[in-house]
Motif scaffolding. Sequence first.
Motif, PDB file in Angstrom:
ATOM      1  N   CYS A 137     -12.912   1.258  32.591  1.00 30.04           N
ATOM      2  CA  CYS A 137     -11.890   1.946  31.792  1.00 30.04           C
ATOM      3  C   CYS A 137     -12.390   3.233  31.130  1.00 30.04           C
ATOM      4  CB  CYS A 137     -11.253   1.009  30.776  1.00 30.04           C
ATOM      5  SG  CYS A 137     -12.318   0.278  29.558  1.00 30.04           S
ATOM      6  N   ALA A 176      -5.903   2.074  31.850  1.00 31.76           N
ATOM      7  CA  ALA A 176      -7.252   2.028  31.268  1.00 31.76           C
ATOM      8  C   ALA A 176      -7.227   1.544  29.823  1.00 31.76           C
ATOM      9  CB  ALA A 176      -7.916   3.397  31.348  1.00 31.76           C
ATOM     10  N   LEU A 227      -6.533  -2.180  29.791  1.00 26.05           N
ATOM     11  CA  LEU A 227      -7.762  -2.854  30.192  1.00 26.05           C
ATOM     12  C   LEU A 227      -8.756  -2.904  29.035  1.00 26.05           C
ATOM     13  CD1 LEU A 227      -9.317  -4.171  32.535  1.00 26.05           C
ATOM     14  CD2 LEU A 227     -10.077  -1.883  33.187  1.00 26.05           C
ATOM     15  N   TYR A 228      -8.855  -1.806  28.270  1.00 25.75           N
ATOM     16  CA  TYR A 228      -9.740  -1.768  27.101  1.00 25.75           C
ATOM     17  C   TYR A 228      -9.372  -2.876  26.119  1.00 25.75           C
ATOM     18  CZ  TYR A 228     -11.575  -0.403  22.575  1.00 25.75           C
ATOM     19  OH  TYR A 228     -12.185  -0.428  21.343  1.00 25.75           O
ATOM     20  N   LEU A 254      -8.882   7.478  33.244  1.00 26.55           N
ATOM     21  CA  LEU A 254      -9.864   6.703  32.483  1.00 26.55           C
ATOM     22  C   LEU A 254      -9.985   7.260  31.067  1.00 26.55           C
ATOM     23  CD1 LEU A 254     -12.681   6.383  35.176  1.00 26.55           C
ATOM     24  CD2 LEU A 254     -11.028   4.631  34.493  1.00 26.55           C
TER      25      LEU A 254
END
Length: 108
Positions: free
Chosen positions: A27, A8, A11-12, A101
Amino acid sequence: MAPDLPKAIALYFAGENNDEASVVPRCFTPDAVVHDEGHDIKGLQAIAAWKASSKAKYQHSIEPLRVSHRDGHTVVIGRVTGNFPGSPADLEFSFGLADGLISSLEIR
């Protein structure tokens, strides 16, 4: 070499660097809270709006440099380069995770 980050969080940062607002629900938890520039931003819609506003204002990118763990949080030092005084600047991104997440993010 980029640090190894939880999915997550990776991905951020990818979303920040590729200007992808669509990463927010992938995320962040629905009730996530972001603390940035003295303000709390709560919930997916508000976080997506904050992300878009910050990107428009600062036109920034972030390079994760180091990762550590402190008080149950994943702490990433990232080099932020953009349209702001003092750029580039190394900032601390402190992530709380829940169920894989991001449940909280504090940027200092």
